[in-house]
Design a protein around this motif. Structure first.
Motif, PDB file in Angstrom:
ATOM      1  N   UNK A 103      43.855  48.009  47.527  1.00  0.00           N
ATOM      2  CA  UNK A 103      45.133  47.363  47.840  1.00  0.00           C
ATOM      3  C   UNK A 103      45.156  46.888  49.289  1.00  0.00           C
ATOM      4  N   UNK A 104      44.620  47.678  50.189  1.00  0.00           N
ATOM      5  CA  UNK A 104      44.658  47.369  51.621  1.00  0.00           C
ATOM      6  C   UNK A 104      43.619  46.327  52.016  1.00  0.00           C
ATOM      7  N   UNK A 105      42.392  46.488  51.520  1.00  0.00           N
ATOM      8  CA  UNK A 105      41.277  45.640  51.975  1.00  0.00           C
ATOM      9  C   UNK A 105      40.686  44.781  50.866  1.00  0.00           C
ATOM     10  N   UNK A 106      41.350  44.697  49.740  1.00  0.00           N
ATOM     11  CA  UNK A 106      40.942  43.787  48.661  1.00  0.00           C
ATOM     12  C   UNK A 106      39.463  43.931  48.302  1.00  0.00           C
ATOM     13  N   UNK A 107      39.021  45.156  48.062  1.00  0.00           N
ATOM     14  CA  UNK A 107      37.603  45.393  47.796  1.00  0.00           C
ATOM     15  C   UNK A 107      37.085  44.568  46.623  1.00  0.00           C
ATOM     16  N   UNK A 108      37.770  44.637  45.490  1.00  0.00           N
ATOM     17  CA  UNK A 108      37.308  43.900  44.306  1.00  0.00           C
ATOM     18  C   UNK A 108      37.371  42.384  44.517  1.00  0.00           C
ATOM     19  N   UNK A 109      38.458  41.935  45.081  1.00  0.00           N
ATOM     20  CA  UNK A 109      38.594  40.504  45.352  1.00  0.00           C
ATOM     21  C   UNK A 109      37.557  40.017  46.347  1.00  0.00           C
ATOM     22  N   UNK A 110      37.240  40.850  47.328  1.00  0.00           N
ATOM     23  CA  UNK A 110      36.211  40.484  48.309  1.00  0.00           C
ATOM     24  C   UNK A 110      34.861  40.336  47.633  1.00  0.00           C
ATOM     25  N   UNK A 111      34.539  41.268  46.730  1.00  0.00           N
ATOM     26  CA  UNK A 111      33.264  41.182  46.004  1.00  0.00           C
ATOM     27  C   UNK A 111      33.210  39.884  45.197  1.00  0.00           C
ATOM     28  N   UNK A 112      34.292  39.553  44.510  1.00  0.00           N
ATOM     29  CA  UNK A 112      34.316  38.323  43.712  1.00  0.00           C
ATOM     30  C   UNK A 112      34.139  37.084  44.576  1.00  0.00           C
ATOM     31  N   UNK A 113      34.866  37.026  45.686  1.00  0.00           N
ATOM     32  CA  UNK A 113      34.761  35.862  46.574  1.00  0.00           C
ATOM     33  C   UNK A 113      33.381  35.792  47.239  1.00  0.00           C
TER      34      UNK A 113
END
Length: 195
Positions: free
Chosen positions: A143-153
């Protein structure tokens, strides 16, 4: 007290939470880089976790100084996303992903830049403090650092492969299930006084 946010949703929620409190607080939609208040309107100004999202944090601080009265205390608290740490097995992939995340944030280094911004704004009585925000659950870190979204991007940008991203997230999930997930980021606060 006047709270300002660029998000209509956040302003609506703030108003909802304040209902019935009978406190002298109002909430307005606005831009921190162009505040809709006359000069010298406030006895103090505070911004928390906002500058990191701005294209021009220096302008936002100039606006805070402009609307503050002489002698007013100005305080800004924000993160420095290059201080984000995640305990993961693959150091190389971790570094790639965390650097990619930091570089994708508009002003990802603003935490470390705040002291210089306060000096450039000619504020006095400048004080700097730091606080480390600890995350021991993957859900909070995501939620804080967007781990999953960061991996996708990062995968879409060719920074890591799909296999590297999946393995990295898998390691974090496994650590979380075992109760040994750890992540942290440092927040820097700077206060100063308007001459």
């Amino acid at each position: 007290v006047v709270g300002v946010d660029s998000s209509e949703t956040m302003i609506r929620e703030a108003r909802r939470l304040a209902e019935g409190s009978h406190l002298p607080v109002e909430y307005r939609i606005g831009d921190a880089q162009c505040l809709d208040f006359p000069d010298h309107s406030f006895d103090g100004c505070r911004a928390e976790r906002i500058f990191v999202h701005l294209d021009n944090p220096q302008q936002a601080l100039a606006e805070m100084v402009r609307v503050a009265r002489s002698g007013a205390r100005i305080v800004v608290l924000d993160g420095d996303w290059e201080t984000l740490v995640v305990d993961a097995e693959d150091r190389a992939v971790t570094r790639k992903l965390l650097n990619f995340f930091c570089d994708s944030v508009r002003s990802g280094w603003v935490g470390r830049q705040l002291p210089a911004l306060f000096h450039e704004a000619r504020l006095t009585d400048i004080a700097v403090f730091a606080d480390t925000f600890l995350m021991t659950e993957i859900a909070l870190a995501d939620q804080t650092a967007e781990l999953r979204g960061t991996v996708e991007r990062a995968q879409a940008a060719g920074v890591v492969s799909a296999a590297e991203g999946a393995a990295w997230l898998g390691q974090l999930e496994k650590a979380s299930q075992a109760g040994r997930f750890f992540s942290a980021v440092t927040l820097f606060g700077v206060s100063g006084r308007r001459p």
